[in-house]
Design a protein around this motif. Structure first.
Motif, PDB file in Angstrom:
ATOM      1  N   UNK A  20      11.550  15.033   3.753  1.00  0.00           N
ATOM      2  CA  UNK A  20      10.266  15.559   3.282  1.00  0.00           C
ATOM      3  C   UNK A  20      10.120  15.477   1.765  1.00  0.00           C
ATOM      4  N   UNK A  21      11.218  15.688   1.036  1.00  0.00           N
ATOM      5  CA  UNK A  21      11.103  15.683  -0.428  1.00  0.00           C
ATOM      6  C   UNK A  21      10.749  14.303  -0.995  1.00  0.00           C
ATOM      7  N   UNK A  22      10.871  13.264  -0.166  1.00  0.00           N
ATOM      8  CA  UNK A  22      10.512  11.919  -0.621  1.00  0.00           C
ATOM      9  C   UNK A  22       9.132  11.478  -0.118  1.00  0.00           C
ATOM     10  N   UNK A  23       8.430  12.385   0.536  1.00  0.00           N
ATOM     11  CA  UNK A  23       7.055  12.127   0.968  1.00  0.00           C
ATOM     12  C   UNK A  23       6.107  12.635  -0.110  1.00  0.00           C
ATOM     13  N   UNK A  24       5.178  11.797  -0.515  1.00  0.00           N
ATOM     14  CA  UNK A  24       4.203  12.181  -1.538  1.00  0.00           C
ATOM     15  C   UNK A  24       2.813  11.794  -1.057  1.00  0.00           C
ATOM     16  N   UNK A  25       1.904  12.750  -1.102  1.00  0.00           N
ATOM     17  CA  UNK A  25       0.551  12.487  -0.622  1.00  0.00           C
ATOM     18  C   UNK A  25      -0.092  11.344  -1.416  1.00  0.00           C
ATOM     19  N   UNK A  26       0.298  11.184  -2.674  1.00  0.00           N
ATOM     20  CA  UNK A  26      -0.240  10.077  -3.488  1.00  0.00           C
ATOM     21  C   UNK A  26       0.175   8.729  -2.909  1.00  0.00           C
ATOM     22  N   UNK A  27       1.402   8.637  -2.400  1.00  0.00           N
ATOM     23  CA  UNK A  27       1.856   7.394  -1.765  1.00  0.00           C
ATOM     24  C   UNK A  27       1.076   7.121  -0.491  1.00  0.00           C
ATOM     25  N   UNK A  28       0.885   8.162   0.297  1.00  0.00           N
ATOM     26  CA  UNK A  28       0.161   8.017   1.563  1.00  0.00           C
ATOM     27  C   UNK A  28      -1.281   7.581   1.304  1.00  0.00           C
ATOM     28  N   UNK A  29      -1.966   8.273   0.411  1.00  0.00           N
ATOM     29  CA  UNK A  29      -3.372   7.955   0.117  1.00  0.00           C
ATOM     30  C   UNK A  29      -3.506   6.531  -0.428  1.00  0.00           C
ATOM     31  N   UNK A  30      -2.602   6.158  -1.322  1.00  0.00           N
ATOM     32  CA  UNK A  30      -2.678   4.830  -1.925  1.00  0.00           C
ATOM     33  C   UNK A  30      -2.460   3.742  -0.877  1.00  0.00           C
ATOM     34  N   UNK A  31      -1.374   3.877  -0.114  1.00  0.00           N
ATOM     35  CA  UNK A  31      -1.050   2.839   0.870  1.00  0.00           C
ATOM     36  C   UNK A  31      -2.132   2.713   1.934  1.00  0.00           C
ATOM     37  N   UNK A  32      -2.601   3.847   2.468  1.00  0.00           N
ATOM     38  CA  UNK A  32      -3.606   3.786   3.531  1.00  0.00           C
ATOM     39  C   UNK A  32      -4.928   3.217   3.037  1.00  0.00           C
ATOM     40  N   UNK A  33      -5.213   3.356   1.754  1.00  0.00           N
ATOM     41  CA  UNK A  33      -6.453   2.787   1.209  1.00  0.00           C
ATOM     42  C   UNK A  33      -6.393   1.265   1.140  1.00  0.00           C
ATOM     43  N   UNK A  34      -5.183   0.717   1.214  1.00  0.00           N
ATOM     44  CA  UNK A  34      -4.991  -0.733   1.104  1.00  0.00           C
ATOM     45  C   UNK A  34      -4.667  -1.410   2.436  1.00  0.00           C
ATOM     46  N   UNK A  35      -4.433  -0.625   3.488  1.00  0.00           N
ATOM     47  CA  UNK A  35      -4.100  -1.187   4.801  1.00  0.00           C
ATOM     48  C   UNK A  35      -5.382  -1.328   5.610  1.00  0.00           C
TER      49      UNK A  35
END
Length: 178
Positions: A20-35
């Motif tokens: 969990x400590x390596x999960x970041x909402x910024x990573x999720x939002x960024x990646x999903x915006x590009x997939x």
């Protein structure tokens, strides 16, 4: 080769052993915006991030709790780390489905406090399937054999910049996350 991916924020994340400590909402939002939805087999670009935003807005419009709306926003978050696998192929990948479910449980626990209940999963699947009905019709001109579902929001399939989708995803997350 290392057994991790380097994320947008520069963290190292092993999607097969998620922490969990390596999960970041910024990573999720960024990646999903590009997939792209549909593994790219669509008339025009429409991101998984946009789809998740629509699902969350639909949950809220149906009067569901903020927890369920946030769960809808996060329901494809595993794809930020595992990629999007089309449904017909995914059903033949039991190991992938196990990895995906494990990762989603870590994501839900981090941001919702616990994994989803069966009822929450059922409601999210219903919204996801309702969105898929319109995605297929609009993005592929492929009508469904099921009756048209009733939506409580207006859908737009306008092509948006990934920055706009990423920003809206994060704004919605921060509004729903408690």
């Amino acid at each position: 080769m290392a057994d991790y991916i380097t994320t947008y924020t520069g963290d190292h994340f092993d999607p097969t052993l998620p922490e969990a400590e390596h999960l970041h909402i910024e990573d999720i939002a960024h990646a999903l915006s590009l997939i792209c939805r549909g593994n790219g087999h669509v008339k025009t670009f429409f991101s998984v991030g946009s789809h998740c935003i629509n699902c969350a807005k639909e949950a809220a419009a149906r009067g569901y709790s903020d927890r369920l709306a946030l769960a809808c926003l996060l329901h494809d978050a595993s794809e930020a780390y595992l990629s999007d696998v089309p449904r017909p192929f995914k059903k033949h990948l039991p190991a992938y489905k196990d990895l995906e479910q494990n990762l989603l449980n870590v994501i839900y626990t981090k941001y919702l406090g616990s994994p989803l209940t069966e009822e929450e999963e059922r409601r999210i699947k219903c919204i996801d399937d309702d969105m898929l009905y319109f995605d297929l019709l609009t993005l592929l001109n492929e009508p469904s054999d099921r009756p048209e579902p009733e939506l409580h929001i207006n859908l737009s399939y306008e092509v948006r910049s990934f920055e706009d989708v990423e920003q809206e995803y994060l704004q919605l997350f921060h509004m729903l996350y408690k």
